[in-house]
Design a protein around this motif. Structure first.
Motif, PDB file in Angstrom:
ATOM      1  N   TYR A   1      15.733  94.139  83.167  1.00  0.00           N
ATOM      2  CA  TYR A   1      16.362  92.738  82.994  1.00  0.00           C
ATOM      3  C   TYR A   1      17.616  93.164  83.003  1.00  0.00           C
ATOM      4  O   TYR A   1      19.244  92.507  83.152  1.00  0.00           O
ATOM      5  N   ALA A   2      18.499  94.217  82.938  1.00  0.00           N
ATOM      6  CA  ALA A   2      20.183  94.521  82.314  1.00  0.00           C
ATOM      7  C   ALA A   2      20.271  94.600  84.272  1.00  0.00           C
ATOM      8  O   ALA A   2      21.243  93.742  84.538  1.00  0.00           O
ATOM      9  N   ARG A   3      19.382  94.968  84.862  1.00  0.00           N
ATOM     10  CA  ARG A   3      19.964  95.286  86.658  1.00  0.00           C
ATOM     11  C   ARG A   3      19.730  94.220  87.387  1.00  0.00           C
ATOM     12  O   ARG A   3      20.512  93.414  87.841  1.00  0.00           O
ATOM     13  N   TRP A   4      18.808  93.056  86.494  1.00  0.00           N
ATOM     14  CA  TRP A   4      18.445  91.648  86.983  1.00  0.00           C
ATOM     15  C   TRP A   4      19.393  91.065  87.216  1.00  0.00           C
ATOM     16  O   TRP A   4      20.655  90.580  87.708  1.00  0.00           O
ATOM     17  N   LEU A   5      20.334  90.374  85.770  1.00  0.00           N
ATOM     18  CA  LEU A   5      21.587  90.153  85.019  1.00  0.00           C
ATOM     19  C   LEU A   5      23.699  90.981  85.907  1.00  0.00           C
ATOM     20  O   LEU A   5      23.813  90.417  87.108  1.00  0.00           O
ATOM     21  N   ARG A   6      23.282  92.325  85.963  1.00  0.00           N
ATOM     22  CA  ARG A   6      23.890  93.118  86.449  1.00  0.00           C
ATOM     23  C   ARG A   6      24.423  92.346  89.012  1.00  0.00           C
ATOM     24  O   ARG A   6      25.371  92.126  88.389  1.00  0.00           O
ATOM     25  N   ASN A   7      23.017  92.124  89.174  1.00  0.00           N
ATOM     26  CA  ASN A   7      22.981  91.636  90.366  1.00  0.00           C
ATOM     27  C   ASN A   7      23.636  89.701  90.340  1.00  0.00           C
ATOM     28  O   ASN A   7      24.696  89.470  91.057  1.00  0.00           O
ATOM     29  N   LEU A   8      22.347  88.973  89.024  1.00  0.00           N
ATOM     30  CA  LEU A   8      23.411  87.804  89.522  1.00  0.00           C
ATOM     31  C   LEU A   8      24.795  87.735  89.165  1.00  0.00           C
ATOM     32  O   LEU A   8      25.791  87.003  89.102  1.00  0.00           O
ATOM     33  N   ALA A   9      25.788  88.506  87.891  1.00  0.00           N
ATOM     34  CA  ALA A   9      27.435  88.689  87.776  1.00  0.00           C
ATOM     35  C   ALA A   9      27.500  88.884  89.174  1.00  0.00           C
ATOM     36  O   ALA A   9      28.628  88.427  89.213  1.00  0.00           O
ATOM     37  N   VAL A  10      27.266  89.736  90.122  1.00  0.00           N
ATOM     38  CA  VAL A  10      27.690  90.067  91.368  1.00  0.00           C
ATOM     39  C   VAL A  10      28.094  88.300  91.589  1.00  0.00           C
ATOM     40  O   VAL A  10      29.105  88.897  92.463  1.00  0.00           O
ATOM     41  N   GLY A  11      26.438  88.255  92.344  1.00  0.00           N
ATOM     42  CA  GLY A  11      26.702  86.464  93.043  1.00  0.00           C
ATOM     43  C   GLY A  11      27.573  86.060  92.176  1.00  0.00           C
ATOM     44  O   GLY A  11      28.460  85.129  93.033  1.00  0.00           O
ATOM     45  N   LEU A  12      27.699  85.296  90.907  1.00  0.00           N
ATOM     46  CA  LEU A  12      28.288  84.246  90.319  1.00  0.00           C
ATOM     47  C   LEU A  12      29.423  84.709  90.977  1.00  0.00           C
ATOM     48  O   LEU A  12      30.522  83.878  91.078  1.00  0.00           O
ATOM     49  N   GLY A  13      30.107  85.546  90.974  1.00  0.00           N
ATOM     50  CA  GLY A  13      31.942  86.511  90.837  1.00  0.00           C
ATOM     51  C   GLY A  13      32.375  86.142  91.972  1.00  0.00           C
ATOM     52  O   GLY A  13      32.890  85.694  92.413  1.00  0.00           O
ATOM     53  N   ASN A  14      31.284  86.158  92.938  1.00  0.00           N
ATOM     54  CA  ASN A  14      32.071  86.059  94.142  1.00  0.00           C
ATOM     55  C   ASN A  14      31.192  84.466  94.875  1.00  0.00           C
ATOM     56  O   ASN A  14      32.736  83.216  95.335  1.00  0.00           O
ATOM     57  N   ALA A  15      30.446  83.570  93.397  1.00  0.00           N
ATOM     58  CA  ALA A  15      30.794  81.923  93.851  1.00  0.00           C
ATOM     59  C   ALA A  15      31.780  82.018  93.157  1.00  0.00           C
ATOM     60  O   ALA A  15      32.191  80.642  93.875  1.00  0.00           O
ATOM     61  N   LEU A  16      32.319  82.440  92.097  1.00  0.00           N
ATOM     62  CA  LEU A  16      32.992  81.632  91.066  1.00  0.00           C
ATOM     63  C   LEU A  16      34.526  81.713  92.475  1.00  0.00           C
ATOM     64  O   LEU A  16      35.263  81.047  92.720  1.00  0.00           O
ATOM     65  N   ALA A  17      34.784  82.359  93.522  1.00  0.00           N
ATOM     66  CA  ALA A  17      36.244  83.171  94.409  1.00  0.00           C
ATOM     67  C   ALA A  17      35.911  81.726  95.265  1.00  0.00           C
ATOM     68  O   ALA A  17      36.571  81.265  95.671  1.00  0.00           O
ATOM     69  N   SER A  18      34.640  81.994  95.493  1.00  0.00           N
ATOM     70  CA  SER A  18      34.901  80.668  97.152  1.00  0.00           C
ATOM     71  C   SER A  18      34.789  79.448  96.068  1.00  0.00           C
ATOM     72  O   SER A  18      35.339  78.459  97.368  1.00  0.00           O
ATOM     73  N   ALA A  19      34.222  78.845  94.861  1.00  0.00           N
ATOM     74  CA  ALA A  19      34.259  77.809  94.349  1.00  0.00           C
ATOM     75  C   ALA A  19      36.085  77.402  94.634  1.00  0.00           C
ATOM     76  O   ALA A  19      36.692  76.527  94.254  1.00  0.00           O
ATOM     77  N   THR A  20      37.144  78.862  94.108  1.00  0.00           N
ATOM     78  CA  THR A  20      38.036  78.617  94.137  1.00  0.00           C
ATOM     79  C   THR A  20      38.668  78.525  94.975  1.00  0.00           C
ATOM     80  O   THR A  20      39.635  77.565  94.900  1.00  0.00           O
ATOM     81  N   ARG A  21      38.225  78.614  96.193  1.00  0.00           N
ATOM     82  CA  ARG A  21      39.279  78.884  97.053  1.00  0.00           C
ATOM     83  C   ARG A  21      38.556  77.247  97.683  1.00  0.00           C
ATOM     84  O   ARG A  21      39.386  76.503  98.508  1.00  0.00           O
ATOM     85  N   ALA A  22      37.407  76.637  97.578  1.00  0.00           N
ATOM     86  CA  ALA A  22      37.376  75.668  97.632  1.00  0.00           C
ATOM     87  C   ALA A  22      37.604  74.190  96.945  1.00  0.00           C
ATOM     88  O   ALA A  22      37.316  73.187  97.179  1.00  0.00           O
ATOM     89  N   ALA A  23      38.574  75.123  95.717  1.00  0.00           N
ATOM     90  CA  ALA A  23      39.186  73.134  94.480  1.00  0.00           C
ATOM     91  C   ALA A  23      38.008  73.491  94.740  1.00  0.00           C
ATOM     92  O   ALA A  23      38.043  71.988  94.304  1.00  0.00           O
ATOM     93  N   ASP A  24      36.639  73.305  94.272  1.00  0.00           N
ATOM     94  CA  ASP A  24      35.490  72.854  93.769  1.00  0.00           C
ATOM     95  C   ASP A  24      35.540  73.626  91.866  1.00  0.00           C
ATOM     96  O   ASP A  24      35.052  74.060  92.211  1.00  0.00           O
ATOM     97  N   THR A  25      36.324  72.036  91.384  1.00  0.00           N
ATOM     98  CA  THR A  25      36.488  72.503  90.234  1.00  0.00           C
ATOM     99  C   THR A  25      35.052  72.232  88.799  1.00  0.00           C
ATOM    100  O   THR A  25      34.851  73.409  88.104  1.00  0.00           O
ATOM    101  N   VAL A  26      34.592  70.807  89.636  1.00  0.00           N
ATOM    102  CA  VAL A  26      32.988  71.419  88.412  1.00  0.00           C
ATOM    103  C   VAL A  26      32.373  72.420  88.613  1.00  0.00           C
ATOM    104  O   VAL A  26      31.723  73.185  87.831  1.00  0.00           O
TER     105      VAL A  26
END
Ligand code: SF4
Ligand code: SF4
Length: 343
Positions: free
Chosen positions: A283-308
């Motif tokens: 479970y810990a590695r699973w969350l680790r991997n997802l956290a990396v994906g979410l960090g990248n998704a957060l950067a993309s959403a911010t760049r795209a001004a996708d506030t929701v």
């Protein structure tokens, strides 16, 4: 790869912390040590694209890695654990041989013994090793598993698909470099040479510690394995779907969102991945991997001004900010810091 190349690859440290590869190095050259008196290795392949996979599957996979909110799990891992499925099938093959040759002894291997599988499969006529280091076949591509059956019986060998070429570069890859060019983390040092320490499959599955920060932005939304160097390979236009139901996608893993999977409790992780290879990472590695994906998704959403979108991702990460596993907490902190990161 031949043994001498394999030894050099290990010496350069390209195996990362897969220490078992060094420990078993000599055994790999001597299949007879894995089964006393072994004379023959029967190599087999089994396709794993889920039954009913459509012709445009490669485009669908490309769309998924280009949709930052999606969680991308390598195709082979979306169904049942292939180790068990394939081992059962090879054991059944061994029983059939045994009924014909009662003196036969057998050992079935599916990633369970130190063998040079690609090298052996190449010699067995099942394909050739492509520049992406995987076995390729002209009529089935590379979307298949490899397994082996060792036996003390002596069978005559099959002919290789390709006659030995003067230079491996001249083999069926020709001048193509699509896999080398596409690899998101630049894990190929050159044709046929992979630095596993940079490979997303290694980082998300084999590697137990923190993922190097320099590689995290390059991983995008790939949370378990990576198919890019196979997806782009032109030979995979010919990849075949499985005939078995075992590799059917479970729990919507071909279209899940990062936030959905990140919300799974540990009990849900265990229940839903029961019988799946994914369970092995824990479970810990699973969350680790997802956290990396979410960090990248957060950067993309911010760049795209996708506030929701950014707000949903931020909320998911904040809910795990104080997770008791320090490695997970560090990756969550990194992910939250990606808000506003400019590419
Ligand atoms: S699996 Fe992905 S990260 Fe690894 S070598 Fe292939 S393209 Fe690169
Ligand atoms: S993408 Fe091109 S270079 Fe890479 S394995 Fe396939 S044919 Fe070979």
């Amino acid at each position: 790869m031949p043994m001498d190349e394999f030894a050099r690859w290990l010496e350069k440290g390209f195996a990362g912390d897969m220490d078992y590869l060094s420990r078993n190095r000599d055994l790999r050259a001597r299949p007879a040590d894995l089964l006393p008196g072994a004379q023959t290795v029967v190599m087999v392949t089994m396709p794993y694209l889920p039954r009913g996979t459509q012709a445009h599957w490669r485009q669908k996979e490309e769309d998924a890695v280009n949709t930052p909110s999606r969680a991308v799990v390598s195709v082979y891992a979306r169904g049942r654990d292939y180790h068990k499925v394939m081992r059962r099938r090879i054991a059944s093959l061994a029983r059939r041989f045994a009924s014909l040759y009662p003196e036969g002894r057998f050992r079935a291997c599916v990633d369970s013994a130190p063998l040079m599988e690609v090298e052996l499969a190449e010699r067995a006529g099942l394909g050739w090793r492509g520049k992406n280091t995987l076995l390729l076949h002209p009529t089935t591509g590379s979307m298949f598993f490899l397994g082996a059956l060792l036996t003390n019986l002596r069978f005559s060998g099959s002919a290789p698909v390709l006659a030995p070429a003067p230079s491996s570069i001249e083999r069926h890859c020709g001048s193509c470099t699509a896999c080398l060019d596409l690899c998101p983390t630049k894990a190929f040092i050159g044709p046929y040479q992979l630095d596993a320490r940079r490979c997303i499959s290694y980082l998300t599955i084999e590697h137990s510690g923190d993922i190097p920060e320099s590689l995290r932005p390059l991983m995008g939304n790939r949370i378990y394995g990576c198919d890019d160097c196979q997806r782009v390979c032109p030979w995979n236009r010919f990849a075949q779907a499985a005939t078995l139901p075992d590799f059917a996608v479970r729990h919507g893993l071909d279209q899940a969102l990062l936030t959905e999977l990140f919300a799974w409790s540990e009990a849900e992780f265990h229940a839903r991945h029961q019988g799946s290879a994914i369970l092995r990472i824990g479970y810990a590695r699973w969350l680790r991997n997802l956290a990396v994906g979410l960090g990248n998704a957060l950067a993309s959403a911010t760049r795209a001004a996708d506030t929701v979108g950014a707000s949903d991702i931020r909320a998911a990460l904040i809910a795990r900010r104080d997770y008791p596993d320090a490695m997970v907490a560090r990756h969550v902190a990194w992910a939250l810091a990606q808000e506003g990161v400019v590419a």
